[in-house]
Structures are given as C-alpha cells and as structure tokens.
Scaffold this motif. Sequence first.
Motif, PDB file in Angstrom:
ATOM      1  N   ALA A 156     -63.160  -7.517 103.198  1.00  0.00           N
ATOM      2  CA  ALA A 156     -63.776  -7.468 101.682  1.00  0.00           C
ATOM      3  C   ALA A 156     -65.072  -7.872 101.686  1.00  0.00           C
ATOM      4  CB  ALA A 156     -62.895  -8.293 100.893  1.00  0.00           C
ATOM      5  N   GLY A 157     -65.659  -8.250 102.717  1.00  0.00           N
ATOM      6  CA  GLY A 157     -67.166  -8.648 102.704  1.00  0.00           C
ATOM      7  C   GLY A 157     -67.511  -9.903 102.312  1.00  0.00           C
ATOM      8  N   ILE A 158     -66.340 -10.783 102.356  1.00  0.00           N
ATOM      9  CA  ILE A 158     -66.436 -12.097 102.123  1.00  0.00           C
ATOM     10  C   ILE A 158     -66.489 -13.068 103.231  1.00  0.00           C
ATOM     11  CG2 ILE A 158     -65.177 -14.052 100.867  1.00  0.00           C
ATOM     12  CD1 ILE A 158     -63.657 -11.951  99.509  1.00  0.00           C
ATOM     13  N   PRO A 159     -67.789 -13.641 103.258  1.00  0.00           N
ATOM     14  CA  PRO A 159     -68.013 -14.387 104.627  1.00  0.00           C
ATOM     15  C   PRO A 159     -67.097 -15.579 104.942  1.00  0.00           C
ATOM     16  CG  PRO A 159     -69.901 -14.994 102.973  1.00  0.00           C
ATOM     17  CD  PRO A 159     -68.765 -13.935 102.432  1.00  0.00           C
ATOM     18  N   ALA A 160     -66.547 -16.257 103.985  1.00  0.00           N
ATOM     19  CA  ALA A 160     -65.911 -17.494 104.168  1.00  0.00           C
ATOM     20  C   ALA A 160     -65.151 -18.020 102.854  1.00  0.00           C
ATOM     21  CB  ALA A 160     -66.974 -18.451 104.599  1.00  0.00           C
ATOM     22  N   PHE A 161     -64.305 -18.501 102.734  1.00  0.00           N
ATOM     23  CA  PHE A 161     -63.579 -18.949 101.730  1.00  0.00           C
ATOM     24  C   PHE A 161     -62.871 -20.513 101.987  1.00  0.00           C
ATOM     25  CE2 PHE A 161     -60.784 -16.937 104.595  1.00  0.00           C
ATOM     26  CZ  PHE A 161     -59.523 -17.579 104.857  1.00  0.00           C
ATOM     27  N   TYR A 162     -62.541 -21.235 100.932  1.00  0.00           N
ATOM     28  CA  TYR A 162     -61.763 -22.401 101.055  1.00  0.00           C
ATOM     29  C   TYR A 162     -60.374 -22.263 100.781  1.00  0.00           C
ATOM     30  CZ  TYR A 162     -66.504 -24.758 100.787  1.00  0.00           C
ATOM     31  OH  TYR A 162     -67.689 -25.143 101.115  1.00  0.00           O
ATOM     32  N   THR A 163     -59.851 -23.080 101.584  1.00  0.00           N
ATOM     33  CA  THR A 163     -58.211 -22.939 101.558  1.00  0.00           C
ATOM     34  C   THR A 163     -57.711 -24.395 101.783  1.00  0.00           C
ATOM     35  OG1 THR A 163     -55.944 -22.199 102.452  1.00  0.00           O
ATOM     36  CG2 THR A 163     -58.253 -22.572 103.949  1.00  0.00           C
ATOM     37  N   PRO A 164     -56.477 -24.888 101.257  1.00  0.00           N
ATOM     38  CA  PRO A 164     -55.945 -26.206 101.433  1.00  0.00           C
ATOM     39  C   PRO A 164     -55.289 -26.484 102.745  1.00  0.00           C
ATOM     40  CG  PRO A 164     -54.569 -25.049 100.066  1.00  0.00           C
ATOM     41  CD  PRO A 164     -55.752 -24.288 100.163  1.00  0.00           C
ATOM     42  N   ALA A 165     -54.906 -25.353 103.461  1.00  0.00           N
ATOM     43  CA  ALA A 165     -54.048 -25.228 104.604  1.00  0.00           C
ATOM     44  C   ALA A 165     -54.929 -26.037 105.911  1.00  0.00           C
ATOM     45  CB  ALA A 165     -53.683 -24.001 104.912  1.00  0.00           C
ATOM     46  N   GLY A 166     -54.556 -27.096 106.062  1.00  0.00           N
ATOM     47  CA  GLY A 166     -55.086 -27.718 107.367  1.00  0.00           C
ATOM     48  C   GLY A 166     -56.121 -28.858 107.142  1.00  0.00           C
TER      49      GLY A 166
END
Length: 252
Positions: free
Chosen positions: A113-123
């Motif tokens: 989708a062309g999104i370089p990075a994202f935030y997630t609670p996993a980990g």
Amino acid sequence: MKDKVVATALDAVSDIPSGASLAVGGFGLCGIPDTLIAALADGEATDLEVFSNNCGVDGQGLGVLLGAGRIRRVTASYVGENKEFARQYLSGELEVELTPQGTLAERLRAGGAGIPAFYTPAGVGTPIGDGGLPWRYDAQGNVTVASPPKEVREFNGKRYVLEESIVADFALVHAEVGDTHGNLVFNKTAMNFNPLAAMAGRVTIAEVERLVEPGELDPAQVHLPGVFVQRIVDAGPQDKRIEKRTVRQEGA
C-alpha cells in the motif's frame, strides 16, 4: 490491458537473481506456490532472502530451497515444522527474524500500500520491541547478530512499537483461478498470506490451477486485482499435501 501469461514456471522465475528478496504466499503447506518454488529450485539463484509465514517442511514448499542451501535469511512467524531449518539456524548457516503473525501480515500489506511503517501494540515490552532476539548464531552457538530495539511511542495512554513495512524484489503466490490480466481468486483458507505477499512484491508471479479469459470472473468475486500481478502461469490442478494427518483410533 496487457496479457500477463508466461508459458512456463521456469520462464516466469528465470530472471530472479542470486541475492533477491522474495515474499512467498502460503500457510504451512496450504496455498503454497509449489510449481514456482520447484522452478526456482531448478535454477541457480541462491543467497535468497525470504518473507513468508513459515518455511515449509523438510523437502516440501520452501523446504526444498532451504534444503538445497539456497536461502540466506528468513523473516517468518512460525518455523516449528522443519528440522533442517532448526539445524541451519542453530549452526549459524541461516539468519532468522521471527515476528508476530499479525505484524508480518500488516508489514506485507503496508509494503504493497506504500506505507513505510506503522505502530502496533504487538511486541511492546518483549524482545520484539526491546531488541535482543537472536537473528544469527555462530557454529559454537553464540549469538552474532541480534535484533535491534524498536521505537516505542504512546498514543492515548497505550504504548505501540514501530514496525517497518516489507517490499520484496519478487513475490510468488498461488491461486485457484486467475485470468490473463492477473486478477486472482483464492480457494477458502488457501488465500491466507497470498494476497499480502502479492501486494508486497515489486514483481509478482502467480501460479493458478485454472486460467480463464478476461470477463469470465465476476469482478465482485475477485480477491486480488491484476494491478498487483505482473506474471501469471497456468500450473494446472495441484496435489493437496497434508502437513499433519491425525486420525482417530478405531473404536475410540
């Protein structure tokens, strides 16, 4: 629209060079691009980096390439069904990045989708976020490469870890039906990681069990549009291998 059909699987993978990165669909042995993997194994490409949920099993799926010593690094979420995988990892022959399954799925989707990075609670609060996971050992069992710590930020009182997306040089996927423009339909759970891997590849190669002409697929039933697929191969019907067969004892 361009016809994307390639005559043979060998032709379709012939330009994959040594050192290339591959996003590969499948979950266990379900929905794996067996024909494309076999064609790649027949070539000479080596030193490959693989992004996949797992690395097949001994002698099947990506296990074919692994057993031939053609894979340098694997990013996966599960690796417990392959003894050769464990041997290579623990002896320092293979670099391994383990990542949560949902995170791997989103890293592939985000790359497409062309999104370089994202935030997630996993980990958060684990070695996934804090770093220190063994990526590579030496022959004596010492950790020579470990995962680095990742950025953690707080949103609305909750902490999240930053994960980078995945974009691979090539993607290999399997679908039940595809048309000559690359539109794909997957069969039930054999869909698994295939659409996500397809999105993450700069050049995506799809093998299909049945190839149809444009217009034969109901647009509302297409799972992955052809914009994500550059090459398609008619692999024909496939043997459905069972990873683990469990049966009930007679009389139980």
